[in-house]
Design an enzyme around this catalytic site. Structure first.
Site, short mmCIF file in Angstrom:
data_model
loop_
_atom_site.label_atom_id
_atom_site.label_comp_id
_atom_site.label_asym_id
_atom_site.label_seq_id
_atom_site.Cartn_x
_atom_site.Cartn_y
_atom_site.Cartn_z
N LYS A 4 64.37 -1.62 40.52
CA LYS A 4 63.21 -2.16 39.80
C LYS A 4 61.92 -1.93 40.57
O LYS A 4 60.89 -2.54 40.27
CB LYS A 4 63.39 -3.66 39.56
CG LYS A 4 64.55 -4.01 38.64
CD LYS A 4 64.63 -5.51 38.43
CE LYS A 4 65.79 -5.88 37.50
NZ LYS A 4 65.88 -7.35 37.29
N GLU B 156 70.66 17.62 35.91
CA GLU B 156 70.93 17.85 37.33
C GLU B 156 72.42 18.12 37.56
O GLU B 156 72.80 19.08 38.24
CB GLU B 156 70.50 16.62 38.13
CG GLU B 156 70.76 16.73 39.61
CD GLU B 156 69.50 16.87 40.43
OE1 GLU B 156 69.60 17.19 41.61
OE2 GLU B 156 68.42 16.66 39.87
N ARG B 157 73.26 17.29 36.99
CA ARG B 157 74.69 17.39 37.25
C ARG B 157 75.40 18.37 36.32
O ARG B 157 76.36 19.04 36.73
CB ARG B 157 75.31 16.00 37.19
CG ARG B 157 74.87 15.18 38.40
CD ARG B 157 75.06 13.69 38.28
NE ARG B 157 74.57 13.04 39.51
CZ ARG B 157 74.36 11.74 39.64
NH1 ARG B 157 74.56 10.93 38.61
NH2 ARG B 157 73.90 11.24 40.78
N GLY C 92 91.84 38.19 52.44
CA GLY C 92 92.26 38.22 53.84
C GLY C 92 91.08 38.44 54.77
O GLY C 92 89.95 38.02 54.50
N SER D 254 72.50 9.90 48.84
CA SER D 254 73.12 9.25 47.70
C SER D 254 72.54 7.86 47.42
O SER D 254 72.59 7.38 46.30
CB SER D 254 74.64 9.12 47.93
OG SER D 254 75.24 10.41 47.94
N PRO E 206 65.17 11.46 54.70
CA PRO E 206 65.93 11.55 55.95
C PRO E 206 66.92 10.41 56.15
O PRO E 206 67.97 10.60 56.77
CB PRO E 206 64.82 11.52 57.01
CG PRO E 206 63.65 12.12 56.34
CD PRO E 206 63.73 11.63 54.91
#
Length: 415
Positions: free
Chosen positions: A183, A245-246, A348, A135, A131
Protein backbone atom coordinates in the site's frame (compact mmCIF):
# COMPACT_ATOMS: atom_id res chain seq x y z
CA UNK A 1 11.27 -27.35 -37.07
CA UNK A 2 9.88 -28.44 -33.72
CA UNK A 3 7.26 -25.70 -33.39
CA UNK A 4 3.62 -26.78 -33.64
CA UNK A 5 0.44 -25.04 -34.75
CA UNK A 6 -2.14 -27.02 -32.80
CA UNK A 7 -4.81 -24.79 -31.20
CA UNK A 8 -3.75 -21.83 -33.34
CA UNK A 9 -5.99 -20.11 -35.87
CA UNK A 10 -4.84 -19.16 -39.36
CA UNK A 11 -4.05 -15.58 -38.34
CA UNK A 12 -1.60 -16.71 -35.66
CA UNK A 13 -0.02 -19.32 -37.92
CA UNK A 14 0.55 -16.60 -40.53
CA UNK A 15 2.04 -14.37 -37.84
CA UNK A 16 4.42 -17.16 -36.83
CA UNK A 17 5.69 -17.40 -40.39
CA UNK A 18 6.13 -13.63 -40.53
CA UNK A 19 8.19 -13.63 -37.34
CA UNK A 20 10.18 -16.64 -38.55
CA UNK A 21 11.12 -14.74 -41.70
CA UNK A 22 12.26 -11.77 -39.62
CA UNK A 23 14.24 -13.93 -37.19
CA UNK A 24 15.94 -15.80 -40.04
CA UNK A 25 17.19 -12.47 -41.41
CA UNK A 26 18.94 -11.48 -38.16
CA UNK A 27 22.69 -11.36 -38.72
CA UNK A 28 24.42 -14.05 -36.59
CA UNK A 29 27.24 -11.59 -36.02
CA UNK A 30 24.86 -9.50 -33.88
CA UNK A 31 24.44 -12.46 -31.51
CA UNK A 32 28.18 -13.01 -31.46
CA UNK A 33 28.85 -9.34 -30.72
CA UNK A 34 26.28 -9.36 -27.94
CA UNK A 35 27.89 -12.42 -26.36
CA UNK A 36 31.28 -10.72 -26.51
CA UNK A 37 29.76 -7.61 -24.91
CA UNK A 38 30.81 -5.56 -27.90
CA UNK A 39 27.42 -3.86 -28.17
CA UNK A 40 25.34 -2.10 -25.53
CA UNK A 41 21.95 -3.13 -26.90
CA UNK A 42 20.47 -4.76 -30.04
CA UNK A 43 19.21 -1.42 -31.36
CA UNK A 44 19.07 -2.48 -35.01
CA UNK A 45 16.99 -5.55 -34.11
CA UNK A 46 14.42 -3.46 -32.25
CA UNK A 47 14.33 -0.82 -34.98
CA UNK A 48 13.77 -3.40 -37.72
CA UNK A 49 11.08 -5.18 -35.70
CA UNK A 50 9.36 -1.83 -35.29
CA UNK A 51 9.54 -1.10 -39.02
CA UNK A 52 7.94 -4.48 -39.72
CA UNK A 53 5.14 -3.85 -37.23
CA UNK A 54 6.19 -6.77 -35.04
CA UNK A 55 6.45 -4.91 -31.72
CA UNK A 56 3.63 -4.46 -29.24
CA UNK A 57 1.38 -6.85 -31.12
CA UNK A 58 -1.33 -6.83 -28.46
CA UNK A 59 -1.84 -3.08 -28.35
CA UNK A 60 -4.52 -1.25 -30.36
CA UNK A 61 -3.73 -0.11 -33.86
CA UNK A 62 -4.11 3.53 -32.84
CA UNK A 63 -0.87 3.17 -30.86
CA UNK A 64 0.95 1.16 -33.52
CA UNK A 65 0.04 -2.38 -32.45
CA UNK A 66 -2.06 -5.00 -34.21
CA UNK A 67 -4.73 -5.58 -31.57
CA UNK A 68 -3.75 -9.25 -31.37
CA UNK A 69 -4.12 -11.69 -28.49
CA UNK A 70 -1.88 -12.85 -25.66
CA UNK A 71 -1.72 -16.16 -27.51
CA UNK A 72 -0.50 -14.50 -30.70
CA UNK A 73 2.15 -12.62 -28.76
CA UNK A 74 3.32 -15.80 -27.03
CA UNK A 75 3.80 -17.50 -30.39
CA UNK A 76 5.82 -14.53 -31.65
CA UNK A 77 7.97 -14.46 -28.51
CA UNK A 78 8.75 -18.17 -28.88
CA UNK A 79 10.09 -17.51 -32.37
CA UNK A 80 12.21 -14.58 -31.21
CA UNK A 81 13.37 -16.67 -28.24
CA UNK A 82 15.48 -18.90 -30.48
CA UNK A 83 17.91 -15.96 -30.75
CA UNK A 84 18.60 -15.91 -27.02
CA UNK A 85 17.43 -14.38 -23.78
CA UNK A 86 18.91 -10.96 -24.49
CA UNK A 87 17.17 -10.25 -27.76
CA UNK A 88 14.07 -11.96 -26.41
CA UNK A 89 14.05 -9.52 -23.50
CA UNK A 90 14.53 -6.53 -25.80
CA UNK A 91 11.56 -7.74 -27.83
CA UNK A 92 9.36 -8.42 -24.81
CA UNK A 93 10.10 -5.15 -23.02
CA UNK A 94 7.67 -3.34 -25.32
CA UNK A 95 4.91 -5.61 -24.08
CA UNK A 96 5.91 -5.36 -20.41
CA UNK A 97 6.47 -1.62 -19.98
CA UNK A 98 3.88 -0.91 -22.63
CA UNK A 99 1.26 -2.77 -20.60
CA UNK A 100 1.72 -0.42 -17.66
CA UNK A 101 1.48 2.68 -19.83
CA UNK A 102 -1.47 1.41 -21.86
CA UNK A 103 -3.50 0.21 -18.89
CA UNK A 104 -2.69 2.92 -16.36
CA UNK A 105 -1.03 5.78 -18.20
CA UNK A 106 -2.47 9.11 -19.25
CA UNK A 107 -3.17 9.75 -22.92
CA UNK A 108 -0.20 12.07 -23.30
CA UNK A 109 2.04 9.30 -21.89
CA UNK A 110 0.73 6.90 -24.51
CA UNK A 111 1.51 9.40 -27.25
CA UNK A 112 4.93 10.33 -25.87
CA UNK A 113 6.16 6.89 -24.78
CA UNK A 114 3.95 3.99 -25.92
CA UNK A 115 3.76 4.92 -29.59
CA UNK A 116 7.51 5.38 -30.15
CA UNK A 117 8.15 2.27 -28.06
CA UNK A 118 6.00 0.19 -30.42
CA UNK A 119 7.66 1.80 -33.44
CA UNK A 120 11.09 0.82 -32.13
CA UNK A 121 12.14 4.45 -31.82
CA UNK A 122 12.51 4.49 -28.04
CA UNK A 123 14.03 1.99 -25.62
CA UNK A 124 12.40 1.28 -22.27
CA UNK A 125 13.56 -0.48 -19.13
CA UNK A 126 11.83 -1.39 -15.89
CA UNK A 127 13.17 -0.73 -12.43
CA UNK A 128 12.06 -3.52 -10.09
CA UNK A 129 15.10 -5.17 -8.53
CA UNK A 130 17.14 -3.43 -5.84
CA UNK A 131 20.48 -4.35 -4.23
CA UNK A 132 18.67 -5.45 -1.07
CA UNK A 133 16.61 -8.04 -2.92
CA UNK A 134 14.69 -9.06 -6.01
CA UNK A 135 11.72 -11.25 -5.16
CA UNK A 136 10.79 -9.05 -2.19
CA UNK A 137 9.34 -6.43 -4.53
CA UNK A 138 7.11 -4.80 -1.93
CA UNK A 139 10.16 -4.25 0.24
CA UNK A 140 11.29 -1.57 -2.24
CA UNK A 141 13.43 1.08 -0.54
CA UNK A 142 13.73 3.60 -3.40
CA UNK A 143 11.80 6.61 -2.12
CA UNK A 144 9.80 9.38 -3.77
CA UNK A 145 8.88 12.43 -1.72
CA UNK A 146 6.21 14.86 -2.96
CA UNK A 147 7.24 18.50 -3.13
CA UNK A 148 4.71 20.71 -4.81
CA UNK A 149 3.92 19.20 -8.19
CA UNK A 150 7.12 17.17 -8.29
CA UNK A 151 8.43 13.97 -6.74
CA UNK A 152 12.02 13.72 -5.49
CA UNK A 153 13.45 10.25 -6.10
CA UNK A 154 16.31 8.71 -4.17
CA UNK A 155 17.44 5.12 -4.44
CA UNK A 156 19.12 2.43 -6.50
CA UNK A 157 17.96 -0.30 -8.87
CA UNK A 158 20.16 -3.08 -10.21
CA UNK A 159 20.15 -5.82 -12.85
CA UNK A 160 18.24 -3.41 -15.11
CA UNK A 161 18.23 -4.80 -18.66
CA UNK A 162 18.81 -1.87 -20.96
CA UNK A 163 19.71 0.24 -17.97
CA UNK A 164 22.70 1.81 -19.68
CA UNK A 165 20.88 2.94 -22.81
CA UNK A 166 17.14 3.23 -22.09
CA UNK A 167 15.41 6.44 -23.08
CA UNK A 168 13.04 6.01 -20.15
CA UNK A 169 12.40 3.71 -17.21
CA UNK A 170 9.30 2.51 -15.41
CA UNK A 171 10.33 2.96 -11.77
CA UNK A 172 8.60 1.84 -8.59
CA UNK A 173 9.25 3.89 -5.47
CA UNK A 174 7.98 4.04 -1.91
CA UNK A 175 5.73 7.06 -1.47
CA UNK A 176 4.33 6.27 1.99
CA UNK A 177 7.07 5.51 4.54
CA UNK A 178 4.59 4.26 7.13
CA UNK A 179 2.29 1.94 5.16
CA UNK A 180 2.95 -1.74 4.40
CA UNK A 181 4.70 -2.29 1.08
CA UNK A 182 1.65 -3.30 -0.94
CA UNK A 183 0.00 0.00 0.00
CA UNK A 184 3.05 2.24 -0.17
CA UNK A 185 4.44 2.13 -3.71
CA UNK A 186 3.84 4.34 -6.74
CA UNK A 187 4.97 3.89 -10.35
CA UNK A 188 6.66 6.61 -12.39
CA UNK A 189 8.02 7.12 -15.88
CA UNK A 190 11.54 8.47 -15.47
CA UNK A 191 13.44 9.75 -18.49
CA UNK A 192 17.17 9.13 -18.56
CA UNK A 193 17.82 12.81 -19.25
CA UNK A 194 16.16 13.73 -15.94
CA UNK A 195 19.41 12.71 -14.26
CA UNK A 196 19.47 8.92 -14.00
CA UNK A 197 23.00 7.86 -13.04
CA UNK A 198 24.60 4.67 -14.39
CA UNK A 199 26.58 3.36 -11.41
CA UNK A 200 27.77 0.02 -12.73
CA UNK A 201 27.59 -2.34 -15.70
CA UNK A 202 27.15 -5.95 -14.66
CA UNK A 203 29.48 -8.67 -15.96
CA UNK A 204 27.04 -11.49 -16.54
CA UNK A 205 27.40 -15.23 -17.10
CA UNK A 206 25.03 -14.95 -20.08
CA UNK A 207 22.38 -12.47 -21.25
CA UNK A 208 25.08 -10.20 -22.60
CA UNK A 209 24.98 -7.18 -24.89
CA UNK A 210 21.92 -5.76 -23.13
CA UNK A 211 23.49 -2.86 -21.23
CA UNK A 212 22.41 -4.44 -17.95
CA UNK A 213 23.23 -1.90 -15.28
CA UNK A 214 22.87 -0.59 -11.77
CA UNK A 215 21.15 2.79 -11.90
CA UNK A 216 20.69 5.43 -9.21
CA UNK A 217 18.48 8.41 -8.47
CA UNK A 218 19.93 11.18 -6.32
CA UNK A 219 17.41 13.91 -5.60
CA UNK A 220 16.04 13.32 -9.08
CA UNK A 221 12.97 15.45 -9.84
CA UNK A 222 10.00 13.83 -11.59
CA UNK A 223 6.91 15.92 -12.44
CA UNK A 224 3.67 14.51 -11.04
CA UNK A 225 2.28 14.05 -14.55
CA UNK A 226 4.89 11.33 -15.08
CA UNK A 227 3.20 9.22 -12.43
CA UNK A 228 1.60 5.99 -13.75
CA UNK A 229 -1.57 5.03 -11.90
CA UNK A 230 -2.65 6.29 -8.52
CA UNK A 231 -0.43 7.23 -5.60
CA UNK A 232 0.39 4.23 -3.39
CA UNK A 233 -1.44 1.90 -5.81
CA UNK A 234 1.53 0.54 -7.77
CA UNK A 235 0.69 -3.00 -6.70
CA UNK A 236 -2.12 -2.89 -9.29
CA UNK A 237 0.31 -1.80 -11.99
CA UNK A 238 2.86 -4.40 -10.89
CA UNK A 239 0.37 -7.27 -10.79
CA UNK A 240 -0.81 -6.45 -14.29
CA UNK A 241 2.74 -6.15 -15.63
CA UNK A 242 3.52 -9.60 -14.31
CA UNK A 243 1.27 -11.16 -16.94
CA UNK A 244 3.44 -10.12 -19.91
CA UNK A 245 6.60 -10.30 -17.78
CA UNK A 246 6.12 -13.97 -16.96
CA UNK A 247 4.33 -15.10 -20.11
CA UNK A 248 7.12 -13.73 -22.29
CA UNK A 249 9.71 -15.37 -20.02
CA UNK A 250 7.94 -18.68 -20.49
CA UNK A 251 7.47 -18.38 -24.25
CA UNK A 252 11.05 -17.20 -24.76
CA UNK A 253 12.38 -20.17 -22.79
CA UNK A 254 10.41 -22.53 -25.05
CA UNK A 255 12.00 -20.93 -28.10
CA UNK A 256 15.54 -21.13 -26.77
CA UNK A 257 15.10 -24.73 -25.60
CA UNK A 258 13.72 -25.63 -29.01
CA UNK A 259 16.75 -24.17 -30.74
CA UNK A 260 19.16 -26.04 -28.45
CA UNK A 261 17.61 -29.46 -28.89
CA UNK A 262 17.37 -28.97 -32.66
CA UNK A 263 21.11 -28.32 -32.79
CA UNK A 264 21.73 -31.45 -30.73
CA UNK A 265 19.40 -33.60 -32.83
CA UNK A 266 21.08 -32.57 -36.08
CA UNK A 267 24.46 -33.30 -34.53
CA UNK A 268 23.34 -36.73 -33.28
CA UNK A 269 22.16 -37.65 -36.77
CA UNK A 270 25.67 -36.99 -38.16
CA UNK A 271 28.06 -37.95 -35.36
CA UNK A 272 29.12 -41.58 -35.28
CA UNK A 273 30.59 -43.68 -32.49
CA UNK A 274 31.28 -47.41 -32.47
CA UNK A 275 30.29 -47.47 -36.13
CA UNK A 276 26.77 -46.07 -35.62
CA UNK A 277 25.08 -42.69 -35.51
CA UNK A 278 24.85 -41.71 -31.87
CA UNK A 279 21.10 -41.07 -32.21
CA UNK A 280 20.74 -44.87 -32.39
CA UNK A 281 21.95 -45.27 -28.80
CA UNK A 282 19.31 -45.11 -26.10
CA UNK A 283 21.49 -42.83 -24.00
CA UNK A 284 21.02 -40.19 -26.68
CA UNK A 285 17.62 -41.04 -28.14
CA UNK A 286 15.92 -41.08 -24.73
CA UNK A 287 17.33 -37.65 -23.95
CA UNK A 288 15.84 -36.42 -27.20
CA UNK A 289 12.49 -38.03 -26.41
CA UNK A 290 12.40 -36.52 -22.90
CA UNK A 291 13.32 -33.12 -24.28
CA UNK A 292 10.66 -33.12 -26.99
CA UNK A 293 7.96 -34.25 -24.55
CA UNK A 294 8.91 -31.51 -22.08
CA UNK A 295 9.15 -28.94 -24.85
CA UNK A 296 5.62 -29.72 -26.01
CA UNK A 297 4.28 -29.79 -22.45
CA UNK A 298 5.81 -26.40 -21.71
CA UNK A 299 4.58 -24.88 -24.97
CA UNK A 300 0.98 -25.92 -24.45
CA UNK A 301 0.98 -24.74 -20.87
CA UNK A 302 2.14 -21.37 -22.22
CA UNK A 303 -0.69 -21.44 -24.75
CA UNK A 304 -3.20 -22.33 -22.02
CA UNK A 305 -1.99 -19.48 -19.81
CA UNK A 306 -2.18 -17.06 -22.75
CA UNK A 307 -5.73 -18.15 -23.50
CA UNK A 308 -6.67 -17.74 -19.84
CA UNK A 309 -5.37 -14.16 -20.03
CA UNK A 310 -7.30 -13.57 -23.27
CA UNK A 311 -10.54 -14.90 -21.75
CA UNK A 312 -10.05 -12.83 -18.61
CA UNK A 313 -9.48 -9.62 -20.58
CA UNK A 314 -12.45 -10.34 -22.84
CA UNK A 315 -14.74 -10.88 -19.86
CA UNK A 316 -15.29 -14.52 -20.77
CA UNK A 317 -13.84 -15.66 -17.46
CA UNK A 318 -13.67 -14.18 -13.99
CA UNK A 319 -10.71 -16.39 -13.13
CA UNK A 320 -7.55 -14.35 -12.63
CA UNK A 321 -4.90 -15.89 -14.95
CA UNK A 322 -2.15 -15.38 -12.37
CA UNK A 323 -1.94 -19.06 -11.40
CA UNK A 324 -1.71 -20.29 -14.99
CA UNK A 325 0.85 -17.63 -15.91
CA UNK A 326 2.94 -18.62 -12.87
CA UNK A 327 2.69 -22.30 -13.85
CA UNK A 328 3.76 -21.50 -17.40
CA UNK A 329 6.77 -19.50 -16.23
CA UNK A 330 7.79 -22.18 -13.74
CA UNK A 331 7.41 -25.20 -16.02
CA UNK A 332 8.75 -23.60 -19.22
CA UNK A 333 11.90 -22.29 -17.55
CA UNK A 334 12.55 -25.46 -15.52
CA UNK A 335 12.02 -27.68 -18.55
CA UNK A 336 13.96 -25.24 -20.69
CA UNK A 337 16.97 -25.57 -18.41
CA UNK A 338 16.73 -29.38 -18.51
CA UNK A 339 16.40 -29.42 -22.30
CA UNK A 340 19.46 -27.22 -22.90
CA UNK A 341 21.45 -29.40 -20.49
CA UNK A 342 20.34 -32.47 -22.45
CA UNK A 343 21.42 -30.79 -25.66
CA UNK A 344 24.88 -30.13 -24.26
CA UNK A 345 25.18 -33.71 -23.00
CA UNK A 346 24.28 -35.04 -26.45
CA UNK A 347 26.96 -32.89 -28.07
CA UNK A 348 29.47 -33.97 -25.45
CA UNK A 349 32.79 -32.14 -25.26
CA UNK A 350 32.26 -30.12 -28.42
CA UNK A 351 29.10 -28.70 -26.86
CA UNK A 352 31.22 -27.15 -24.13
CA UNK A 353 33.12 -25.12 -26.72
CA UNK A 354 32.01 -22.16 -28.80
CA UNK A 355 31.99 -24.23 -31.97
CA UNK A 356 28.27 -24.71 -31.37
CA UNK A 357 25.91 -22.15 -29.78
CA UNK A 358 24.63 -24.48 -27.07
CA UNK A 359 27.11 -23.27 -24.44
CA UNK A 360 25.78 -19.72 -24.94
CA UNK A 361 22.23 -21.02 -24.82
CA UNK A 362 23.00 -22.78 -21.54
CA UNK A 363 24.46 -19.61 -20.03
CA UNK A 364 21.42 -17.67 -21.19
CA UNK A 365 18.88 -20.23 -20.00
CA UNK A 366 20.31 -20.39 -16.50
CA UNK A 367 18.81 -16.95 -15.90
CA UNK A 368 15.29 -18.06 -16.82
CA UNK A 369 14.35 -19.79 -13.52
CA UNK A 370 15.66 -16.75 -11.61
CA UNK A 371 14.31 -13.63 -13.27
CA UNK A 372 10.79 -12.18 -13.52
CA UNK A 373 10.08 -13.75 -10.15
CA UNK A 374 12.12 -16.77 -9.15
CA UNK A 375 10.54 -20.17 -9.63
CA UNK A 376 10.32 -20.49 -5.85
CA UNK A 377 8.05 -17.43 -5.91
CA UNK A 378 6.07 -19.02 -8.75
CA UNK A 379 5.46 -22.06 -6.54
CA UNK A 380 4.23 -19.82 -3.72
CA UNK A 381 1.79 -18.12 -6.08
CA UNK A 382 0.58 -21.39 -7.60
CA UNK A 383 -0.24 -23.04 -4.29
CA UNK A 384 -1.78 -19.83 -2.92
CA UNK A 385 -4.13 -19.48 -5.89
CA UNK A 386 -4.95 -23.21 -5.81
CA UNK A 387 -5.98 -23.05 -2.14
CA UNK A 388 -8.17 -20.05 -2.96
CA UNK A 389 -9.98 -22.18 -5.51
CA UNK A 390 -10.76 -24.81 -2.86
CA UNK A 391 -12.58 -22.16 -0.86
CA UNK A 392 -15.11 -21.55 -3.64
CA UNK A 393 -18.46 -23.37 -3.76
CA UNK A 394 -18.10 -26.55 -5.78
CA UNK A 395 -20.32 -29.14 -7.42
CA UNK A 396 -17.47 -31.64 -7.57
CA UNK A 397 -17.82 -35.11 -6.16
CA UNK A 398 -17.01 -35.51 -2.46
CA UNK A 399 -13.95 -37.72 -2.94
CA UNK A 400 -13.58 -38.49 0.76
CA UNK A 401 -16.71 -40.62 0.68
CA UNK A 402 -15.02 -42.99 -1.76
CA UNK A 403 -12.99 -44.44 1.12
CA UNK A 404 -14.26 -47.63 2.76
CA UNK A 405 -14.29 -46.10 6.24
CA UNK A 406 -15.24 -42.58 5.17
CA UNK A 407 -17.86 -42.30 7.92
CA UNK A 408 -15.39 -42.67 10.81
CA UNK A 409 -15.26 -38.99 11.68
CA UNK A 410 -13.64 -39.79 15.04
CA UNK A 411 -10.51 -40.86 13.13
CA UNK A 412 -10.24 -37.57 11.27
CA UNK A 413 -8.18 -35.65 13.79
CA UNK A 414 -6.72 -32.34 12.55
CA UNK A 415 -5.23 -30.83 15.72
Amino acid sequence: MLETNFFLDDEIVTLREEVKEFVSAVDPELLRKMDRDEVDYPFEFVEEAGKRGLLGLRFPEEYGGRNLSWLAESVAVEEVGVLGMGIGCAYAMISIVGEAIYRFGQEWQKEEFLKPLIKGKKIAAEGLTEPRGGSDFFGTTTKAEKRGNKWILNGTKRFIAGGKVADFYLIYARTDPNAPGHKALTAFIVERDMGVEIEDLHNLMGFRGMGTARIAFKNLEVPDEYRVGEVNEARIVFNRMMIPERLTSAAGAVGLARAAIEVAMKYSDKRKAFGRKIREFQGVSFKVAESIAKLDAARYLVYAAARAADDYDAGKSKLDPRRFVSEAKYIATEFGWEIVNNAMQILGGIGYTQVYPVERMLRDMRLAPIWTGSNEIMKLLIQHEAYKMLELPSRDRDYEKDAVDWYKEFEKVYE
